[in-house]
Scaffold this motif. Structure first.
Motif, mmCIF file in Angstrom:
data_model
loop_
_atom_site.group_PDB
_atom_site.id
_atom_site.type_symbol
_atom_site.label_atom_id
_atom_site.label_comp_id
_atom_site.label_asym_id
_atom_site.label_seq_id
_atom_site.Cartn_x
_atom_site.Cartn_y
_atom_site.Cartn_z
ATOM 1 N N UNK A 211 8.309 17.979 11.369
ATOM 2 C CA UNK A 211 9.464 18.526 10.677
ATOM 3 C C UNK A 211 9.105 19.484 9.567
ATOM 4 N N UNK A 212 9.978 19.530 8.575
ATOM 5 C CA UNK A 212 9.937 20.579 7.562
ATOM 6 C C UNK A 212 8.866 20.363 6.506
ATOM 7 N N UNK A 213 8.450 21.469 5.905
ATOM 8 C CA UNK A 213 7.641 21.436 4.697
ATOM 9 C C UNK A 213 8.528 20.956 3.549
ATOM 10 N N UNK A 214 7.983 20.079 2.711
ATOM 11 C CA UNK A 214 8.737 19.559 1.567
ATOM 12 C C UNK A 214 8.492 20.480 0.377
ATOM 13 N N UNK A 215 9.546 21.147 -0.051
ATOM 14 C CA UNK A 215 9.441 22.119 -1.143
ATOM 15 C C UNK A 215 9.820 21.525 -2.498
ATOM 16 N N UNK A 216 10.287 20.278 -2.487
ATOM 17 C CA UNK A 216 10.656 19.585 -3.724
ATOM 18 C C UNK A 216 9.940 18.235 -3.767
ATOM 19 N N UNK A 217 8.602 18.259 -3.907
ATOM 20 C CA UNK A 217 7.819 17.023 -3.744
ATOM 21 C C UNK A 217 8.267 15.859 -4.605
ATOM 22 N N UNK A 218 8.504 16.098 -5.887
ATOM 23 C CA UNK A 218 8.850 14.991 -6.776
ATOM 24 C C UNK A 218 10.137 14.307 -6.327
ATOM 25 N N UNK A 219 11.162 15.103 -6.038
ATOM 26 C CA UNK A 219 12.445 14.534 -5.649
ATOM 27 C C UNK A 219 12.352 13.772 -4.329
ATOM 28 N N UNK B 254 0.828 -1.195 0.000
ATOM 29 C CA UNK B 254 0.000 0.000 0.000
ATOM 30 C C UNK B 254 0.869 1.255 0.000
ATOM 31 N N UNK B 255 1.943 1.233 0.791
ATOM 32 C CA UNK B 255 2.793 2.416 0.900
ATOM 33 C C UNK B 255 3.466 2.734 -0.433
ATOM 34 N N UNK B 256 4.011 1.723 -1.093
ATOM 35 C CA UNK B 256 4.649 1.955 -2.388
ATOM 36 C C UNK B 256 3.640 2.468 -3.411
ATOM 37 N N UNK B 257 2.428 1.903 -3.394
ATOM 38 C CA UNK B 257 1.387 2.364 -4.318
ATOM 39 C C UNK B 257 0.989 3.806 -4.015
ATOM 40 N N UNK B 258 0.959 4.169 -2.730
ATOM 41 C CA UNK B 258 0.614 5.543 -2.358
ATOM 42 C C UNK B 258 1.684 6.526 -2.810
ATOM 43 N N UNK B 259 2.950 6.146 -2.689
ATOM 44 C CA UNK B 259 4.022 7.022 -3.176
ATOM 45 C C UNK B 259 3.878 7.244 -4.679
ATOM 46 N N UNK C 59 0.878 9.507 -5.250
ATOM 47 C CA UNK C 59 1.189 10.875 -4.838
ATOM 48 C C UNK C 59 2.094 11.549 -5.860
ATOM 49 N N UNK C 60 3.076 10.820 -6.364
ATOM 50 C CA UNK C 60 3.976 11.383 -7.375
ATOM 51 C C UNK C 60 3.195 11.792 -8.620
ATOM 52 N N UNK C 61 2.293 10.939 -9.060
ATOM 53 C CA UNK C 61 1.480 11.243 -10.239
ATOM 54 C C UNK C 61 0.611 12.472 -9.986
ATOM 55 N N UNK C 62 0.012 12.541 -8.805
ATOM 56 C CA UNK C 62 -0.873 13.661 -8.482
ATOM 57 C C UNK C 62 -0.090 14.971 -8.425
ATOM 58 N N UNK C 63 1.084 14.936 -7.800
ATOM 59 C CA UNK C 63 1.917 16.136 -7.688
ATOM 60 C C UNK C 63 2.260 16.688 -9.063
ATOM 61 N N UNK D 261 9.650 12.340 -2.989
ATOM 62 C CA UNK D 261 8.894 11.107 -3.187
ATOM 63 C C UNK D 261 9.779 10.043 -3.836
ATOM 64 N N UNK D 262 10.539 10.443 -4.841
ATOM 65 C CA UNK D 262 11.459 9.504 -5.495
ATOM 66 C C UNK D 262 12.483 8.963 -4.511
ATOM 67 N N UNK D 263 13.001 9.842 -3.655
ATOM 68 C CA UNK D 263 13.996 9.419 -2.662
ATOM 69 C C UNK D 263 13.392 8.444 -1.656
ATOM 70 N N UNK D 264 12.145 8.708 -1.247
ATOM 71 C CA UNK D 264 11.483 7.813 -0.294
ATOM 72 C C UNK D 264 11.262 6.436 -0.903
ATOM 73 N N UNK D 265 10.861 6.404 -2.169
ATOM 74 C CA UNK D 265 10.633 5.109 -2.818
ATOM 75 C C UNK D 265 11.947 4.350 -2.992
#
Length: 273
Positions: free
Chosen positions: A195-203, A170-175, A178-182, A205-209
């Protein structure tokens, strides 16, 4: 040179024109510098919503009340990204204090899709983002180009897949979703719960995956090499870069990885998780 740590919003700080961070004093290894409550409102209006009111600790609710009073803001709903105690512990009290409904996915009071709150002129959309927990959601605010993401993603660290309620697949599918939606919506910011606001969403999300894939590969390789398919043993073997006070969180994530590896046929199951 050491990497620069992402900057956590100051308590009361506005992020864009629509979101205000109210940060609680419940810092811990899992909550980082404390839970971020997000107050969302149309800047031209005097009504709004509170997202993730925080833990059931002295002062948390009054902290939110003061922030809203200073803005002259009437709260019309309390929204939950998920029902973990550091987010929803004071939700019932907040709903009673504000005279507002408490809405979350777990009890069926929220559903994915457009969200309209009576008396609040702020278009929003609920995004189903399970994985950290089965009831995790995000709140997209189109006018602010932002999503409040709860514990789905952090700027400063990986998130935990809270097995057994949370599931790795589920988590991988959500990432991925989310990437597609962003990309499709041009989202500029992810307002996280710690913590911090993420100002580079695509990067991010890719790093988390990539991190999740790397950890999964480590678990699979370790079991294939003869290390028991036992979460504490695997944490001891491959999570040597994780602080001791995060050991239990790592065990839950490894159990989620093992279940995913069995389900995907990457490992042969000999016991039951």
């Amino acid at each position: 040179m050491a990497p620069v740590r992402p900057h956590t919003p100051e308590d009361g700080a506005m992020v864009g024109r629509h979101a205000q961070c109210v940060r609680h004093d419940n810092a811990s290894p899992l909550t980082y510098r404390g839970t971020n409550t997000w107050v969302l409102a149309n800047p031209a209006e005097c009504t709004g919503v509170v997202v993730d009111p925080g833990p059931d600790e002295a002062g948390c609710l009054e902290h939110i009340v003061r922030a809203c009073e200073q803005r002259g803001l009437e709260v019309r709903a309390v929204l939950l990204t998920h029902d973990h105690a550091d987010h929803a512990g004071c939700a019932a009290a907040a709903g009673e204090r504000f005279g507002a409904p408490v809405l979350g996915l777990r009890d069926g009071s929220l559903r994915p899709g457009p969200l309209a709150i009576d008396g609040v002129d702020l278009p929003m959309e609920v995004l189903a983002l399970p994985g950290h927990s089965s009831d995790s959601v995000g709140f997209y605010v189109p006018d602010g180009d932002l999503i409040v993401t709860g514990d789905v993603l952090f700027a400063q660290s990986p998130t935990m897949v809270c097995w057994p309620d949370g599931r790795m697949g589920d988590y991988l599918a959500s990432l991925d979703a989310l990437a597609h939606f962003v990309v499709a919506q041009g989202v500029q910011r992810l307002c996280t719960a710690h913590g911090a606001v993420i100002e580079d969403p695509r990067q991010r999300i890719e790093a988390a995956r990539a991190h999740r894939t790397r950890r999964l590969n480590q678990v699979v390789a370790a079991v294939r090499s003869g290390i028991p398919a036992d979460a504490p043993a695997l944490v001891e073997a491959i999570y040597n870069d994780v602080a001791p006070d995060l050991h239990d969180a790592a065990v839950r994530s490894v159990n989620a990885q093992l279940r995913y590896a069995y389900d995907e046929g990457l490992l042969q199951e000999r016991g039951t998780l």
